[in-house]
Design a protein around this motif. Structure first.
Motif, PDB file in Angstrom:
ATOM      1  N   GLY A 136      -2.898   6.210   0.134  1.00  0.00           N
ATOM      2  CA  GLY A 136      -3.266   6.781   1.417  1.00  0.00           C
ATOM      3  C   GLY A 136      -3.929   8.138   1.220  1.00  0.00           C
ATOM      4  O   GLY A 136      -4.029   8.667   0.102  1.00  0.00           O
ATOM      5  N   PHE A 140       0.853  -1.197   0.000  1.00  0.00           N
ATOM      6  CA  PHE A 140       0.000   0.000   0.000  1.00  0.00           C
ATOM      7  C   PHE A 140       0.891   1.249   0.000  1.00  0.00           C
ATOM      8  O   PHE A 140       1.951   1.266   0.613  1.00  0.00           O
ATOM      9  CB  PHE A 140      -0.823  -0.041   1.290  1.00  0.00           C
ATOM     10  CG  PHE A 140      -1.931   0.953   1.357  1.00  0.00           C
ATOM     11  CD1 PHE A 140      -3.138   0.709   0.723  1.00  0.00           C
ATOM     12  CD2 PHE A 140      -1.781   2.135   2.074  1.00  0.00           C
ATOM     13  CE1 PHE A 140      -4.175   1.624   0.798  1.00  0.00           C
ATOM     14  CE2 PHE A 140      -2.817   3.048   2.156  1.00  0.00           C
ATOM     15  CZ  PHE A 140      -4.011   2.795   1.519  1.00  0.00           C
ATOM     16  N   HIS A 173       4.903  -4.053   6.431  1.00  0.00           N
ATOM     17  CA  HIS A 173       4.185  -4.791   5.395  1.00  0.00           C
ATOM     18  C   HIS A 173       4.684  -6.238   5.435  1.00  0.00           C
ATOM     19  O   HIS A 173       5.861  -6.494   5.187  1.00  0.00           O
ATOM     20  CB  HIS A 173       4.412  -4.171   4.013  1.00  0.00           C
ATOM     21  CG  HIS A 173       3.623  -4.863   2.940  1.00  0.00           C
ATOM     22  ND1 HIS A 173       2.371  -4.445   2.544  1.00  0.00           N
ATOM     23  CD2 HIS A 173       3.892  -5.973   2.207  1.00  0.00           C
ATOM     24  CE1 HIS A 173       1.905  -5.265   1.625  1.00  0.00           C
ATOM     25  NE2 HIS A 173       2.805  -6.200   1.387  1.00  0.00           N
ATOM     26  N   ASN A 215      -3.040  11.183   1.980  1.00  0.00           N
ATOM     27  CA  ASN A 215      -2.276  12.320   1.461  1.00  0.00           C
ATOM     28  C   ASN A 215      -2.136  12.246  -0.054  1.00  0.00           C
ATOM     29  O   ASN A 215      -2.280  13.251  -0.753  1.00  0.00           O
ATOM     30  CB  ASN A 215      -0.889  12.380   2.099  1.00  0.00           C
ATOM     31  CG  ASN A 215      -1.007  12.597   3.581  1.00  0.00           C
ATOM     32  OD1 ASN A 215      -1.961  13.228   4.051  1.00  0.00           O
ATOM     33  ND2 ASN A 215      -0.067  12.053   4.341  1.00  0.00           N
ATOM     34  N   ARG A 242       4.787   1.109  11.057  1.00  0.00           N
ATOM     35  CA  ARG A 242       4.075   0.284  10.064  1.00  0.00           C
ATOM     36  C   ARG A 242       4.979  -0.837   9.565  1.00  0.00           C
ATOM     37  O   ARG A 242       6.192  -0.665   9.492  1.00  0.00           O
ATOM     38  CB  ARG A 242       3.704   1.149   8.850  1.00  0.00           C
ATOM     39  CG  ARG A 242       2.523   2.036   9.060  1.00  0.00           C
ATOM     40  CD  ARG A 242       2.036   2.570   7.727  1.00  0.00           C
ATOM     41  NE  ARG A 242       2.949   3.556   7.182  1.00  0.00           N
ATOM     42  CZ  ARG A 242       2.677   4.862   7.116  1.00  0.00           C
ATOM     43  NH1 ARG A 242       1.537   5.322   7.540  1.00  0.00           N
ATOM     44  NH2 ARG A 242       3.556   5.692   6.594  1.00  0.00           N
ATOM     45  N   TYR A 267       1.440   4.787   1.300  1.00  0.00           N
ATOM     46  CA  TYR A 267       1.177   5.974   2.121  1.00  0.00           C
ATOM     47  C   TYR A 267       2.022   7.124   1.582  1.00  0.00           C
ATOM     48  O   TYR A 267       1.791   8.280   1.875  1.00  0.00           O
ATOM     49  CB  TYR A 267       1.538   5.698   3.585  1.00  0.00           C
ATOM     50  CG  TYR A 267       0.726   4.552   4.165  1.00  0.00           C
ATOM     51  CD1 TYR A 267      -0.591   4.758   4.560  1.00  0.00           C
ATOM     52  CD2 TYR A 267       1.254   3.278   4.276  1.00  0.00           C
ATOM     53  CE1 TYR A 267      -1.359   3.708   5.067  1.00  0.00           C
ATOM     54  CE2 TYR A 267       0.494   2.231   4.783  1.00  0.00           C
ATOM     55  CZ  TYR A 267      -0.803   2.457   5.179  1.00  0.00           C
ATOM     56  OH  TYR A 267      -1.557   1.417   5.675  1.00  0.00           O
ATOM     57  N   GLU A 268       3.052   6.774   0.839  1.00  0.00           N
ATOM     58  CA  GLU A 268       3.893   7.770   0.179  1.00  0.00           C
ATOM     59  C   GLU A 268       4.347   7.156  -1.141  1.00  0.00           C
ATOM     60  O   GLU A 268       3.923   6.067  -1.480  1.00  0.00           O
ATOM     61  CB  GLU A 268       5.076   8.143   1.070  1.00  0.00           C
ATOM     62  CG  GLU A 268       5.835   6.954   1.576  1.00  0.00           C
ATOM     63  CD  GLU A 268       6.326   7.101   3.006  1.00  0.00           C
ATOM     64  OE1 GLU A 268       6.427   8.230   3.522  1.00  0.00           O
ATOM     65  OE2 GLU A 268       6.606   6.066   3.616  1.00  0.00           O
ATOM     66  N   GLU A 288      -3.558   6.866   8.432  1.00  0.00           N
ATOM     67  CA  GLU A 288      -3.539   8.318   8.176  1.00  0.00           C
ATOM     68  C   GLU A 288      -4.789   9.001   8.707  1.00  0.00           C
ATOM     69  O   GLU A 288      -4.754  10.158   9.088  1.00  0.00           O
ATOM     70  CB  GLU A 288      -3.407   8.576   6.684  1.00  0.00           C
ATOM     71  CG  GLU A 288      -2.030   8.247   6.162  1.00  0.00           C
ATOM     72  CD  GLU A 288      -2.012   8.266   4.664  1.00  0.00           C
ATOM     73  OE1 GLU A 288      -2.952   7.705   4.069  1.00  0.00           O
ATOM     74  OE2 GLU A 288      -1.090   8.847   4.087  1.00  0.00           O
ATOM     75  N   ARG A 343      -5.673  -1.212   6.709  1.00  0.00           N
ATOM     76  CA  ARG A 343      -4.630  -0.485   5.997  1.00  0.00           C
ATOM     77  C   ARG A 343      -5.075   0.953   5.695  1.00  0.00           C
ATOM     78  O   ARG A 343      -4.265   1.831   5.476  1.00  0.00           O
ATOM     79  CB  ARG A 343      -4.213  -1.217   4.716  1.00  0.00           C
ATOM     80  CG  ARG A 343      -5.140  -1.000   3.552  1.00  0.00           C
ATOM     81  CD  ARG A 343      -4.732  -1.759   2.301  1.00  0.00           C
ATOM     82  NE  ARG A 343      -5.523  -1.312   1.173  1.00  0.00           N
ATOM     83  CZ  ARG A 343      -5.451  -1.791  -0.056  1.00  0.00           C
ATOM     84  NH1 ARG A 343      -4.599  -2.753  -0.332  1.00  0.00           N
ATOM     85  NH2 ARG A 343      -6.212  -1.329  -1.017  1.00  0.00           N
ATOM     86  N   ASN A 344      -6.376   1.183   5.683  1.00  0.00           N
ATOM     87  CA  ASN A 344      -6.877   2.530   5.413  1.00  0.00           C
ATOM     88  C   ASN A 344      -6.826   3.440   6.641  1.00  0.00           C
ATOM     89  O   ASN A 344      -6.977   4.647   6.513  1.00  0.00           O
ATOM     90  CB  ASN A 344      -8.336   2.467   4.940  1.00  0.00           C
ATOM     91  CG  ASN A 344      -8.450   2.378   3.428  1.00  0.00           C
ATOM     92  OD1 ASN A 344      -7.492   2.030   2.757  1.00  0.00           O
ATOM     93  ND2 ASN A 344      -9.609   2.688   2.891  1.00  0.00           N
TER      94      ASN A 344
END
Ligand code: SF4
Ligand code: SF4
Lengths: 417, 380
Positions: free
Chosen positions: A336, A154, B117, A338, B115, A156-157, B98, B94-95
Motif C-alpha cells: 500500500g 495485499f 480479503h 504507506n 476491508r 496495507y500494513e 489508501e 485493491r490500490n
C-alpha cells in the motif's frame, strides 16, 4: 588519467557483466536440457518461492516474466507482443504477458532463449498482481496443464499472523501437489539449504546496492536492473551467492579506485517502477550525458526485504518455509501507499536522492496506480522534486524518448534551481 | 431517473446509514444485518461526467469503474456515505483505499473504511475457508464497533433471506426479458437501480414489475444474442441493439446475472454463508478459482438459449475481462455463433455513434444469416 576521471566505458568493462551473461545463458541452456531429460518443469510467477523447488530432486522452474524482460531487453518485445495481439490479446494487457503469450503460442520463435520448455505445472501468485493468474490460465486452457495459484493478501500494513498462516498452508498444498505430480519427495533440509543461500545472496545484493550511497554513486539503477536477472533463474544456489559476492567486491574495488558510472554526477535520482527494459543503455547513457544518475530503484531495492523495509530479512536457520512465507511480500506491487512511502523515504535518505522519476506504466497498473499520490507525498512531505514520465516496461511502441526526456530535463532543472 | 448522488441523498434524508461498497460482490447481507444500507459503487458513469478529483489521483489508464467510483467518493463521499467497504476484487480496486483515505483525510473529510480479503484459491480447501471465516469474524468485530450493535444471527438470517428474495426476483425479471415480455434495456435499468435504493424498495419494485409483465404475452423475438462484460452497455447501445432486431436472451454481465444467479442457502452463520456464496458464485473473471467453470457456463448458456450472436462489452482497461475474451471467443465461434467486441471507455459513454454503427452492421449480418438459414430450412 586519474582514477576519478575514468569514463563510463571503463566502468562497464568489469567481469561481473560478462559473468552475468554466461550465467544467464547457462541457466536457460540448463533449463532446456534438464527439461528434455525428464525433469519436472514448473512455470512460476516471479514471487513464487523458487527455493522450494530446491527441496526436490529434479524440479526445474522457468519464470515467464523474467523471460519477457529478457526478450524486451534484446529488442524482440514488439514482435512478440504483436503475435499475442494477433491471437486476440488486447494491446492494453501487460506487455510481459503479451510477449510471453506471443512466444508460447509461436513455438518460442523470436525468443533469445527459444522460449521456455513446456510446463508440467503452472504456479501463479496474486501478490504482484492477480492478472498473473489470468495470464497463466491462458496456458492452462490451451495446454491442459494444471494451474495452482498462491493467494497472498495485499499489505496495507505489515504481514499479519493470520496471513502468514494462510500462506504457510498454501505452501503445504504447493509441496504436496508437486510431490503427487512428480513422484518426488520434498526434503525440508534441502529446501533449508536453498533458503540459506538465497538469504546470503540477498545480503550480497544489498551490499552491491549500498554503493549507491557513495558520492558519486558506485552504481546505477540500470546495473541493478541487469544484475537482478539471476535472482529469477538461479535462486537458492551457491552460484548466485558467489556471483553477487563478486559483484559487490568488484563494485567496492571500483569505488576504491575512483571508477564511477557517472563520474561528473550532479543529479542523483531514484526510479519508481519496473525497469524500462528496452531503454537501459539509451536512457542511462543519455542521462549520464546530462550529469544525472538514476542510482536507486524501488524495483530492485525491495528485493530480499520485508514490506516497507530496506535491509535484507535474514534467515535464522530454522524453518525455511516460515522465512519464505514472511518474505512473500517483498516486491513493491503488493504494498500500500504507506509502506511504499516508508521504504522510499528510507532510500532517499540513505542515498542522498535529489529527485524521483515516477515511471507511469500502463502495462503495470498495480505498480503505477498509486504513483500520483506517492509523488505528492515525496514532493510535499519530503520536499524532493519529482517527475512522472510514461514508460511501458517491455513494449517500446508505447514509449516516446523525446517526451520522456523533456520531462527528465525539467526535473534536472527543478533540482538545479 | 434521479442521478446516483441524488438517490443517495434521498436515502440519507430517510435516515439510512449508507455504506458505499467497491464492486463487485461485497458481503451485502452482513452489512445489511448491522442496519447499514449497502450501495455498490458501479455503473456511475452516466452520472459522473467530470473526473476533476479522480484525475489528480489516478492515471487515465485506470478503468472507468475505478475512476468514476473515486470521483464520486472524493467529491460527494463525505456528504453521502457513512462508511466504505472494499475487498480484493481486482488489482485496480485493491490500490484505491489508501489513495482515497489519504485524500479525504487531507481535506478533513475522512470516512471509516472496512476491508476484507476473500481467498482467491478454491474455498474447497479447508484452510482457505478457515481464513475466510477468520476474516469475516474480524469484519464483524469492526462492524460491531462502528455501529454499536452486536452481531445477531437471527438478523443475519433475515438479511440473507431478503437478499435471496431479491436474487430470485432478479432472475425472474431477466427471464421476462428473455421472452420479450419486457425490454432488456428496461430490465437492466431496474436491476441496476438496486445500487441506488434500499433493499426493501428494490424488492418492491421487482415484485411489482415481475407481476405486471408476467401477465403479458411473449414479445416479438429478434435474433437471439448474449451480452458479456462487467457492466451492461450504455442505454443508447441497448436501444440500438433492440432497434436493429436483436433480442438479448442471456447475459454474462457482472453487474447483472453474475451478481444474482447463484442462490446461497439462507443461513444464520456468516462463515458458512459466505463460504457457500463465494465458492459457488456464478463464474466471473474476477473470481479467480471460477476460471474453468466460467467457460463451461458460458457455453452451456449459449447452447441452452439458442444464442446466434454474442457481444463482448469490454470495459476499457479491465484486464480481467480481456485476458479471457480470446478463449471465450474461440469457443463460441467454434459453435457457429457470431461475435462482436465493443470496448467502452470513460470518454465513450458520451460518444456512441461509432458503436451504434458497428451494432447495426453486426445485426444486419446476423439477420441476413438468419433469413438465409430459414430459407434453407424451408427449402428442405
Ligand atoms: S501487470 Fe505488473 S506485476 Fe503484473 S505481470 Fe505485468 S508487470 Fe508484473
Ligand atoms: S472493471 Fe475490471 S479493473 Fe475495473 S474495477 Fe471492475 S474488475 Fe476491476
Amino acid at each position: 588519467m586519474m582514477p576519478s576521471e575514468k569514463t563510463q566505458g571503463a566502468f562497464k568493462k568489469n567481469t561481473s557483466g560478462k559473468r552475468l551473461s554466461t550465467m544467464i545463458m547457462n541457466d536457460y541452456l540448463d533449463l532446456h536440457r534438464r527439461a528434455s531429460e525428464g525433469a519436472f518443469v514448473v512455470w512460476i510467477a516471479i514471487i513464487v518461492p523458487a527455493e522450494l523447488f530446491g527441496g526436490f530432486e529434479n524440479v526445474v522452474y522457468a519464470v515467464p516474466e523474467s523471460h519477457a524482460a529478457l526478450c524486451a531487453g534484446k529488442g524482440t518485445g514488439p514482435v512478440l507482443c504483436e503475435k499475442a495481439e494477433g491471437f486476440g490479446y488486447s494491446t492494453d494487457l501487460c506487455s510481459y504477458a503479451r510477449i510471453d503469450i506471443g512466444t508460447a503460442f509461436d513455438g518460442g520463435r523470436d525468443s533469445p532463449t527459444f522460449g521456455l520448455p513446456r510446463p508440467d505445472l503452472l504456479i501463479s501468485n496474486t501478490n504482484n498482481c492477480s492478472l498473473l493468474v489470468k495470464w497463466f490460465d491462458v496456458y492452462h486452457r490451451a495446454w491442459g496443464v494444471p494451474h495452482l495459484a498462491l493467494d497472498i493478501p495485499f499489505c496495507y500494513e505489515n504481514q499479519k499472523e493470520r496471513d502468514f498462516r494462510y500462506i504457510m498452508d498454501q505452501f503445504g498444498t504447493l509441496i504436496s501437489t508437486i510431490e503427487e505430480m512428480s513422484g518426488q519427495r520434498f526434503d525440508l533440509d534441502r529446501a533449508r539449504e536453498s533458503v540459506q543461500l538465497s538469504s546470503e545472496a540477498f545480503k550480497e545484493w544489498k551490499r552491491f546496492l549500498s554503493f549507491a550511497a557513495h558520492r558519486p554513486s558506485g552504481i546505477t539503477a540500470f546495473d541493478s536492473f541487469v544484475q537482478m536477472a539471476p535472482i529469477l533463474t538461479s535462486r537458492g544456489t551457491r552460484r548466485l551467492v558467489d556471483h553477487y559476492r563478486l559483484l559487490a567486491d568488484e563494485t567496492a574495488e571500483q569505488v576504491k579506485n575512483g571508477i564511477f558510472p557517472v563520474p561528473d554526477e550532479r543529479y542523483r535520482l531514484l526510479w519508481d517502477n519496473i525497469a524500462p527494459w528496452h531503454q537501459l543503455r539509451k536512457m542511462s547513457g543519455r542521462l549520464a550525458g546530462l550529469g544525472a544518475n538514476i542510482t536507486s530503484a524501488s524495483y530492485t531495492y525491495c528485493i530480499g526485504a520485508l514490506e516497507g523495509e530496506y535491509d535484507p530479512y535474514e534467515f535464522d536457520g530454522n524453518d525455511p518455509l516460515a522465512w519464505l512465507a514472511r518474505l512473500q511480500n517483498f516486491s513493491v506491487c503488493p504494498h500500500g501507499l504507506n509502506l511504499r512511502g516508508k521504504a522510499m523515504n528510507e532510500v532517499i535518505g540513505r542515498n542522498a536522492i535529489d529527485g524521483v522519476v515516477f515511471a507511469s506504466n500502463r502495462s503495470c497498473k498495480v505498480y503505477s496506480l498509486m504513483q500520483m499520490d506517492q509523488m505528492r507525498y515525496i514532493r510535499e512531505e519530503l520536499g524532493i522534486p519529482c517527475v512522472m514520465i510514461d514508460v511501458d516496461h517491455a513494449d517500446v511502441r508505447k514509449y516516446s524518448e523525446e517526451t520522456a526526456f523533456t520531462r527528465l530535463e525539467a526535473l534536472l532543472e527543478m533540482i538545479g534551481a | 431517473m434521479q442521478s446516483f448522488p441524488d438517490s443517495l441523498a434521498d436515502l440519507k434524508s430517510q435516515g439510512h446509514t449508507l455504506i458505499g461498497c467497491f464492486p463487485l460482490y461485497p458481503p451485502l447481507e452482513l452489512l445489511h444485518s448491522f442496519g447499514l444500507s449497502p450501495v455498490v459503487l458501479w455503473g456511475l458513469r452516466q452520472d459522473i461526467t467530470h473526473l476533476t478529483r479522480s484525475d489528480r489521483h489516478l492515471q487515465p489508464y485506470a478503468c472507468g469503474v475505478a475512476r468514476s467510483l473515486s470521483e464520486f467518493v472524493l467529491s460527494r463521499g463525505r456528504e453521502l456515505l457513512d462508511a466504505i467497504f472494499m475487498y480484493n476484487a481486482c488489482d485496480t480496486l485493491r490500490n484505491l483505499p489508501e489513495i482515497l483515505e489519504s485524500s479525504l483525510d487531507r481535506h478533513g473529510a475522512s470516512i471509516p473504511l472496512f476491508r476484507l480479503h476473500i481467498p482467491a484459491v478454491p474455498l474447497s480447501r479447508p484452510f482457505a475457508s478457515d481464513y475466510l471465516n477468520e476474516r469475516i469474524r474480524d469484519l464483524i468485530g469492526e462492524l460491531e464497533k462502528f455501529t454499536g450493535r452486536s452481531f445477531s444471527a437471527q438478523t443475519f438470517l433475515n438479511s440473507t433471506e431478503l437478499y435471496n428474495r431479491q436474487r430470485r426476483l432478479s432472475r425472474d425479471l431477466e427471464r421476462l426479458a428473455e421472452t420479450g415480455r419486457i425490454r432488456f434495456a428496461d430490465c437492466s435499468d431496474i436491476l441496476l437501480s438496486a445500487g441506488r435504493m434500499s433493499l426493501d424498495d428494490h424488492i418492491s419494485i421487482l415484485e411489482r414489475t415481475v407481476r405486471e409483465f408476467n401477465g403479458r404475452a411473449p414479445g416479438h423475438q429478434g435474433v437471439r444474442i448474449m451480452l458479456s462484460g462487467i457492466l451492461p452497455p450504455p442505454v443508447a447501445l441497448l436501444d440500438a441493439i433492440e432497434r436493429t432486431g436483436l433480442t438479448v436472451v442471456a447475459n454474462d454481465i457482472a453487474a447483472l446475472r453474475r451478481s444474482y444467479d447463484y442462490l446461497p442457502a439462507a443461513s444464520a452463520d456468516p462463515g458458512a454463508y459466505y463460504r457457500d456464496l463465494y465458492r459457488n458464485h456464478y463464474p466471473c473473471t474476477t473470481i479467480l478459482p471460477s476460471a474453468d467453470s466460467r467457460l463451461e457456463t458460458i457455453m452451456q448458456t449459449v447452447r441452452e438459449s439458442g444464442v446466434q450472436g454474442f457481444i463482448f462489452v469490454g470495459e476499457k482497461f479491465c484486464e480481467y475481462e480481456y485476458f479471457e475474451i480470446p478463449a471465450v471467443k474461440r469457443m463460441i465461434e467454434a459453435e457457429g455463433v457470431r461475435t462482436l467486441e465493443l470496448e467502452i471507455g470513460m470518454d465513450d459513454a458520451l460518444n456512441l455513434d461509432a458503436y451504434q454503427t458497428r451494432i447495426e452492421a453486426f445485426a444486419e449480418m446476423l439477420c441476413h444469416e438468419t433469413r438465409g438459414s430459414r430459407r434453407d430450412n424451408d427449402a428442405v
